[in-house]
Design an enzyme around this catalytic site. Structure first.
Site, PDB file in Angstrom:
ATOM      1  N   ARG A  23     -14.871 -43.875 -25.638  1.00  0.00           N
ATOM      2  CA  ARG A  23     -13.741 -43.230 -24.821  1.00  0.00           C
ATOM      3  C   ARG A  23     -13.809 -43.382 -23.275  1.00  0.00           C
ATOM      4  O   ARG A  23     -12.970 -43.819 -22.453  1.00  0.00           O
ATOM      5  CB  ARG A  23     -13.395 -41.891 -24.993  1.00  0.00           C
ATOM      6  CG  ARG A  23     -12.919 -41.582 -26.480  1.00  0.00           C
ATOM      7  CD  ARG A  23     -12.485 -40.093 -26.861  1.00  0.00           C
ATOM      8  NE  ARG A  23     -14.009 -39.705 -26.885  1.00  0.00           N
ATOM      9  CZ  ARG A  23     -14.191 -38.159 -26.836  1.00  0.00           C
ATOM     10  NH1 ARG A  23     -13.050 -37.534 -26.354  1.00  0.00           N
ATOM     11  NH2 ARG A  23     -15.225 -37.560 -26.590  1.00  0.00           N
ATOM     12  N   ASN A  41     -10.232 -38.948 -29.883  1.00  0.00           N
ATOM     13  CA  ASN A  41     -10.996 -39.202 -31.024  1.00  0.00           C
ATOM     14  C   ASN A  41     -10.005 -38.734 -32.306  1.00  0.00           C
ATOM     15  O   ASN A  41      -9.419 -37.772 -32.178  1.00  0.00           O
ATOM     16  CB  ASN A  41     -12.359 -38.526 -31.346  1.00  0.00           C
ATOM     17  CG  ASN A  41     -13.477 -39.256 -30.521  1.00  0.00           C
ATOM     18  OD1 ASN A  41     -13.475 -40.441 -30.253  1.00  0.00           O
ATOM     19  ND2 ASN A  41     -14.651 -38.530 -30.292  1.00  0.00           N
TER      20      ASN A  41
END
Length: 97
Positions: A23, A41
């Site tokens: 990320r 996520n």
């Protein structure tokens, strides 16, 4: 400045993409290209990205997702989405927890 009208895309990236800085790496890539949006996520182990930019920039972003990220990308599902309820996108690219 890249010509074209901004569009919104959703990418669901599967593979070994959680717990490896994926990320944060997408955020660095997005900011370098001027992509706005979010990354989070998902419970199934994949990562979901919502991105807003002109199509040429989104092509470069997708290529970066395939080639520049840590971990292992097995697949990327991509589809068009309407601009999110927050309008044309956040002012920047952010990680959603």
């Amino acid at each position: 400045m890249t010509a074209g009208r901004p569009t919104a895309r959703r990418y669901v990236v599967a593979g070994f993409v959680q717990g490896v800085g994926f990320r944060w790496s997408t955020a660095r890539l997005a900011r370098s290209l001027g992509v706005r949006g979010t990354v989070r996520n998902r419970p199934d182990g994949s990562v979901e990205i919502r991105a807003v930019a002109v199509p040429k920039v989104l092509e470069r972003f997708r290529h970066g997702l395939e080639t520049e990220m840590p971990g292992r990308v097995d697949s990327i599902a991509e589809d068009s989405v309407e601009f999110p309820e927050w309008g044309t996108g956040p002012d920047e690219y952010r990680i959603v927890h």
